[in-house]
Every structure is written in structure tokens, then in C-alpha cells.
Design a protein around this motif. Structure first.
Motif, PDB file in Angstrom:
ATOM      1  N   GLY A 165       0.991  -1.092  -0.275  1.00 12.83           N
ATOM      2  CA  GLY A 165      -0.346   0.110  -0.005  1.00 12.83           C
ATOM      3  C   GLY A 165       0.632   1.324   0.290  1.00 12.83           C
ATOM      4  N   LYS A 166       1.590   1.333   0.506  1.00  5.12           N
ATOM      5  CA  LYS A 166       3.359   2.045   1.007  1.00  5.12           C
ATOM      6  C   LYS A 166       3.237   2.641  -0.460  1.00  5.12           C
ATOM      7  CE  LYS A 166       6.020   1.956   4.290  1.00  5.12           C
ATOM      8  NZ  LYS A 166       6.037   1.874   5.256  1.00  5.12           N
TER       9      LYS A 166
ATOM     10  N   GLU B 294       2.686  10.613   0.192  1.00  6.39           N
ATOM     11  CA  GLU B 294       3.349  10.559   0.760  1.00  6.39           C
ATOM     12  C   GLU B 294       2.355   9.877   2.119  1.00  6.39           C
ATOM     13  OE1 GLU B 294       5.559  13.808   2.742  1.00  6.39           O
ATOM     14  OE2 GLU B 294       5.505  15.073   1.169  1.00  6.39           O
ATOM     15  N   PRO B 295       2.862   8.490   2.442  1.00  9.39           N
ATOM     16  CA  PRO B 295       2.387   7.611   2.936  1.00  9.39           C
ATOM     17  C   PRO B 295       2.115   7.809   4.526  1.00  9.39           C
ATOM     18  CG  PRO B 295       3.567   6.026   2.329  1.00  9.39           C
ATOM     19  CD  PRO B 295       3.734   7.634   1.675  1.00  9.39           C
ATOM     20  N   ILE B 296       1.681   7.713   5.242  1.00  8.04           N
ATOM     21  CA  ILE B 296       1.653   7.774   6.983  1.00  8.04           C
ATOM     22  C   ILE B 296       0.521   6.429   7.504  1.00  8.04           C
ATOM     23  CG2 ILE B 296       0.821   9.217   9.094  1.00  8.04           C
ATOM     24  CD1 ILE B 296       1.552  11.502   8.076  1.00  8.04           C
ATOM     25  N   ILE B 297       1.140   5.862   8.479  1.00  8.18           N
ATOM     26  CA  ILE B 297       0.431   4.499   8.997  1.00  8.18           C
ATOM     27  C   ILE B 297      -0.437   4.868  10.174  1.00  8.18           C
ATOM     28  CG2 ILE B 297       0.321   2.275   9.558  1.00  8.18           C
ATOM     29  CD1 ILE B 297       3.571   1.962   7.869  1.00  8.18           C
ATOM     30  N   LYS B 298      -1.446   4.727  10.107  1.00  6.36           N
ATOM     31  CA  LYS B 298      -2.214   4.903  11.173  1.00  6.36           C
ATOM     32  C   LYS B 298      -3.150   3.494  11.506  1.00  6.36           C
ATOM     33  CE  LYS B 298      -2.036   9.834  11.714  1.00  6.36           C
ATOM     34  NZ  LYS B 298      -1.966  10.811  13.362  1.00  6.36           N
ATOM     35  N   GLY B 299      -2.840   2.813  12.933  1.00  4.34           N
ATOM     36  CA  GLY B 299      -3.471   1.497  13.088  1.00  4.34           C
ATOM     37  C   GLY B 299      -3.808   0.428  11.861  1.00  4.34           C
ATOM     38  N   ASN B 300      -4.538   0.463  11.245  1.00  4.71           N
ATOM     39  CA  ASN B 300      -4.518  -0.491  10.085  1.00  4.71           C
ATOM     40  C   ASN B 300      -5.027   0.196   8.820  1.00  4.71           C
ATOM     41  OD1 ASN B 300      -7.229   0.385  10.439  1.00  4.71           O
ATOM     42  ND2 ASN B 300      -7.949  -2.378   9.828  1.00  4.71           N
ATOM     43  N   ARG B 301      -4.707   1.390   8.235  1.00  2.00           N
ATOM     44  CA  ARG B 301      -5.247   2.343   7.598  1.00  2.00           C
ATOM     45  C   ARG B 301      -3.509   3.254   7.090  1.00  2.00           C
ATOM     46  NH1 ARG B 301      -8.751   6.652   9.509  1.00  2.00           N
ATOM     47  NH2 ARG B 301      -7.441   6.940  11.555  1.00  2.00           N
TER      48      ARG B 301
END
Length: 71
Positions: A37-38, A47-54
């Protein structure tokens, strides 16, 4: 495009939050789903940022800090 990682049966799937549909590929581990996904987001110049399962875009409204107005 932001994504969400879901577990269906014994595989992990990426759910596209803007198109409201799953990506066609299945993943064995959560880590591979997140890294894919990133990579999808980097390909789209986001610019990807991971928050939990999102996996969210840095400029999306869900990531921005809550601003309170003081009167």
C-alpha cells in the motif's frame, strides 16, 4: 489514495478508501500488505502515513491535527 488493511479468512487485503473496493491482490502477512500500500501511494506521488490498520496520505484531513478555536 488511502488504503485500509482487512483480514478475510487467512489472507490480508487492501481496501481502497476512495474507490470503495478491494485491490485484486491477496497478501499472506499484514506487513506485506502495508508495504505494498505504501508503494502504491509512492507511485502516485503521495506521502504515506500509517495509522493503525490504515495507510493515509500526509495531506488528508484525517491526519491533520484538530484545531480548536479559543475565544
Amino acid at each position: 489514495m488511502p488504503y485500509r488493511v482487512d483480514k478475510k479468512d487467512n489472507v490480508y487485503k487492501l481496501f481502497n478508501l476512495t474507490k470503495k473496493e478491494y485491490v485484486k491482490k491477496n497478501f499472506k502477512t499484514k506487513e506485506t500488505a502495508i508495504s505494498t500500500g505504501k508503494n502504491y501511494m509512492r507511485y502516485k506521488k503521495e506521502e504515506p502515513i500509517i495509522k493503525g490498520n490504515r495507510i493515509l496520505n500526509k495531506t488528508s484531513k484525517a491526519v491533520s491535527s484538530k484545531r480548536t478555536k479559543k475565544m
